[in-house]
Design an enzyme around this catalytic site. Sequence first.
Site, short mmCIF file in Angstrom:
data_model
loop_
_atom_site.label_atom_id
_atom_site.label_comp_id
_atom_site.label_asym_id
_atom_site.label_seq_id
_atom_site.Cartn_x
_atom_site.Cartn_y
_atom_site.Cartn_z
N LYS A 1 -9.35 -4.64 -2.82
CA LYS A 1 -9.58 -3.23 -3.17
C LYS A 1 -9.93 -3.12 -4.65
CE LYS A 1 -7.25 1.28 -2.61
NZ LYS A 1 -5.98 1.93 -2.21
N SER B 1 -6.57 5.47 1.26
CA SER B 1 -7.67 5.27 0.33
C SER B 1 -8.27 3.87 0.37
CB SER B 1 -7.19 5.57 -1.10
OG SER B 1 -6.19 4.64 -1.49
N SER C 1 -1.96 4.46 2.07
CA SER C 1 -3.34 3.98 1.90
C SER C 1 -3.67 2.61 2.47
CB SER C 1 -3.72 4.01 0.42
OG SER C 1 -4.08 5.30 0.06
#
Length: 487
Positions: free
Chosen positions: A80, A155, A179
């Site tokens: 990420k 996210s 997330s």
Amino acid sequence: MNLRRLTLFELKDKFLKGEVSAVEIVKAYFQRLMLAESKVKAYITTAKKDALVKEANELDYSLSKWRKTMPLMAMPIAVKDNICTEGVKTTCGSRMLENFVPPYDATVVARMREHGCYLIGKTNMDEFAMGSSTENSAFGPTRNPWNLAYIPGGSSGGSAAAVAAELCVAALGSDTGGSIRQPAACCGVVGLKPTYGRVSRYGLVAFASSLDQIGPITRDVRDAAVMIQMIAGHDPLDSTSADMPVPDYTKALKENLRGMKVGVPLEFFAEGLDPEVELAVRTAIIQMQALKAEIKEISLPMTKYAIATYYLIATAEASSNLARYDGVKYGYRAPKEKGLLEMYMKTRQEGFGAEVKRRIMLGTYALSAGYYDAYYGKAQAVRTLIKRDFDEAFKEVDVIVTPTMPTPAFKLGEKLQDPLQMYLSDIYTISVNLAGVPAISLPCGLSSRKLPIGLQIIGRPFEEEKVLRAAYAYEQASEWHLKRPSL
Ligand code: GLN
């Protein structure tokens, strides 16, 4: 043999037996990237093919020399874009850090590299990890590989979509309020949020420091066990990382649930839960019973305050953490402004997107003199009560089973104009972060629109083994983890 179809565990095995080389693995994944990435848009940055092939080549060579002593994995892993990678842009999905190149690796990335894994790319995310759909990225949304008109969750939407679309073997995400688990649920893959303190956060760009954790997103539960094994453990560079022994997670996996008490919280099956999701989760619970688990109804009465509590604490911490982006020390700086104050103002006006600004304003308000006790102080007190709910429940049961999200993935754009609706999709995941306990999401069904449904299993602090064991037993008895999107 289609290398991309294999799990991390299977591929690692073939690699160690010498049946497949690191170079072959890298090439297979680059082929896939060429084909599918333009549709899914899981990445903000991808590795250069030549550089990665070279790295893989070196690994093949060292393995041919050291095969017995170095159990290297040589797996292409996606990370990420809020986790620092030396020499590779780390944008946090924000204009503010569009050109930020960290001079060091986050501890999780360093550990990954020590195991021979390499970075195939940095994945798309909601700006500063604020969101549940990956639509808040400054670089455009990621799409759900099951249906490109739908969100991948957020996210860590890029990481989950990359795993589901076979654009990497496994990925790392971060979870402040859901997330990792939410996008895993939306994309039909597995996501594990470890206990607060289980995994080092050195090099993770902070959103809400009392909630943030890094964890894996994988094809199946065993892969999640392999990944957490690699990254868990104390790190002197992160004072919040726990100095506790790391158990052997893959050894903990068993095919039944004998002796395990599974709690089902009343409050998680109430208003707002989509009937298809409810049916899939209840069916999973019946299957767990068939695997010899003892099912018990429990209550987590403070659940109704979780969203309000989270959106005060997370925004308060974010407003403080994001104060560092002032145009002086990091990232974007508004050009040609007159005077310091104007430079600060323009930098933050232009560098942050709408949702991030909304959170900074909410958080600053909650922390301001005169309102602090009524908002932030109160939220902290309620947080303790939420934690206590879990403590009480875990006196009676080993794990707690719930839906991960109240609905399957929604359409791109559907909730963008209504932040409150977006916040409500966090209802089942955020109390886990407020309590600091570990939880996993794994596939347990497909909706009538052929969108994945996620099952959440929550455990006691530092009992990831039990969470993984329960998830594995259910997974092996079901077929949902074998279903793949036809992209
Ligand atoms: N959806 C939640 C939020 O927007 C959680 C995000 C996260 O876990 N990073 O705050």
